[in-house]
Design an enzyme around this catalytic site. Sequence first.
Site, mmCIF file in Angstrom:
data_model
loop_
_atom_site.group_PDB
_atom_site.id
_atom_site.type_symbol
_atom_site.label_atom_id
_atom_site.label_comp_id
_atom_site.label_asym_id
_atom_site.label_seq_id
_atom_site.Cartn_x
_atom_site.Cartn_y
_atom_site.Cartn_z
ATOM 1 N N ARG A 147 12.299 30.889 10.717
ATOM 2 C CA ARG A 147 13.375 31.546 9.978
ATOM 3 C C ARG A 147 12.805 32.838 9.393
ATOM 4 O O ARG A 147 11.715 32.813 8.832
ATOM 5 C CB ARG A 147 13.839 30.611 8.867
ATOM 6 C CG ARG A 147 14.955 31.152 8.028
ATOM 7 C CD ARG A 147 15.260 30.237 6.856
ATOM 8 N NE ARG A 147 14.759 30.832 5.630
ATOM 9 C CZ ARG A 147 15.186 30.494 4.408
ATOM 10 N NH1 ARG A 147 16.092 29.545 4.268
ATOM 11 N NH2 ARG A 147 14.690 31.073 3.343
ATOM 12 N N HIS A 211 22.661 32.402 3.070
ATOM 13 C CA HIS A 211 22.832 31.812 1.729
ATOM 14 C C HIS A 211 24.247 31.972 1.194
ATOM 15 O O HIS A 211 24.430 32.266 0.000
ATOM 16 C CB HIS A 211 21.824 32.410 0.735
ATOM 17 C CG HIS A 211 20.407 32.019 1.016
ATOM 18 N ND1 HIS A 211 19.948 30.727 0.922
ATOM 19 C CD2 HIS A 211 19.345 32.750 1.401
ATOM 20 C CE1 HIS A 211 18.679 30.678 1.234
ATOM 21 N NE2 HIS A 211 18.284 31.882 1.534
ATOM 22 N N GLU A 261 23.928 22.552 3.748
ATOM 23 C CA GLU A 261 22.911 22.041 2.811
ATOM 24 C C GLU A 261 23.483 21.711 1.439
ATOM 25 O O GLU A 261 22.899 20.919 0.710
ATOM 26 C CB GLU A 261 21.722 23.009 2.690
ATOM 27 C CG GLU A 261 22.051 24.322 2.028
ATOM 28 C CD GLU A 261 20.882 25.295 1.987
ATOM 29 O OE1 GLU A 261 20.163 25.401 2.996
ATOM 30 O OE2 GLU A 261 20.701 25.946 0.946
ATOM 31 N N GLU A 337 14.297 21.527 9.169
ATOM 32 C CA GLU A 337 13.654 22.563 8.359
ATOM 33 C C GLU A 337 12.368 21.994 7.755
ATOM 34 O O GLU A 337 12.340 20.850 7.299
ATOM 35 C CB GLU A 337 14.599 23.005 7.241
ATOM 36 C CG GLU A 337 14.000 24.065 6.333
ATOM 37 C CD GLU A 337 14.953 24.506 5.220
ATOM 38 O OE1 GLU A 337 15.976 23.823 4.995
ATOM 39 O OE2 GLU A 337 14.669 25.533 4.595
#
Length: 400
Positions: A147, A211, A261, A337
Amino acid sequence: MRISDAKVFVCCPGRNFVTLKIYTDSGVYGLGDGTLNGRELAVASYLRDHIVPCLIGRDPSQIEDIWQYLYKGAYWRKGPVTMTAIAAVDVALWDIKAKALDTPLYNLLGGKVRDRVMVYGHAYGTTIEKTIEDVNRHIESGYVAVRAQSAIPGLSSTYGVTTARAYEPAQKGLPAEHSWSSEKYLAFVPTLFEQLRTAVGNDVHLLHDVHHRLTPIQAASLGRALEPYRLFWMEDATTGELQEGFRIVRQHTTTPLAVGEVFDTIWDVKLLVTEQLVDYLRLSLRAGGISALRKIASFAEMYHVQMGSHGASDLSPVTMGAALHFDSAVHNVAIQEYMPHSKETLDVFPRAYRFADGYMHPAEAPGHGVDFDEALADKYPYDPAYLPVNRKLDGTLWDW
Ligand code: CS2
Ligand code: MG
């Protein structure tokens, strides 16, 4: 076998973690993670004051019944505090069951479907050059998926970017305030990936996390601009409360989309999955535990949606250890992740999972294979820390 006791531990070995330990009358115990970044004490109280008293005397093998009891029996359903607390219980119970049967947890989930779990690491830099250097460092240490986040020129700080070798999502004390400009960000990110793809070639998977900072149409335009650089996924391109918002993103771009998430239940993904609006769901075990995530994964599988769970360092090694069993046994898991924990954290959580050549391997010990050193944890008392809050350049609180 009966549950004889359960204890909640809050410790701060570098960052705050909430750990649930469930004891049984047979001597076997199980561990679950109840960490909710910046809201740790709310989950600790939910567990201590409202859940633990209801667990004593129950049969720990009845995992599904206990899950339903905690979810439906409370009357108040869903929400991050509730679902994190239920997750802690659920993972601890799966740990107990696997230990009692003397087998690694993945065997109770159908057994391994893959030999190892592909992970992505976090590369970042204060300039494009430094970001490229960090991606290359990851590739040299074996990562096959990375990432990339880079400081946005003209903004005083960028979430996920620091000059330290490891970044911590929360900062000590009350929430810090950062500034945000979608315009500056949108003008910059395609250049980052253009230079990055040229520098690293086509063999490495590149990912990027937005985000939730963009509106759906801004996210759509970014996805389109990034198409030439063939991202593995663009994460949290816009907020997910309004699942319909992803229709706008989806209809304009072929860049693969990942989200989830901050989601807590299967209801948060219903439209996203049935309309195939995203490619990857990023819920972690925090969203109700293994029992809940298995159902979400099966539902997603019907619609060609894959799983790629959140694995930031604000989830404890207990979540990582248990997630690797889930990842090893669930067919439509694509990637995990992996944001390594600090040494202090790892010392408090002895574990048997391991990283090698860009992949993670689950523990082969009975249970999920992560333990908790209570005496050491005791030396690290809770220390308040929060995620930063973002304001637009005119001072308005950023609203996406
Ligand atoms: C990030 C996290 O890892 C990620 O994808 O979005 O750093 C996230 O912001 C934190 O886990 C929030 O607690
Ligand atoms: Mg993220």
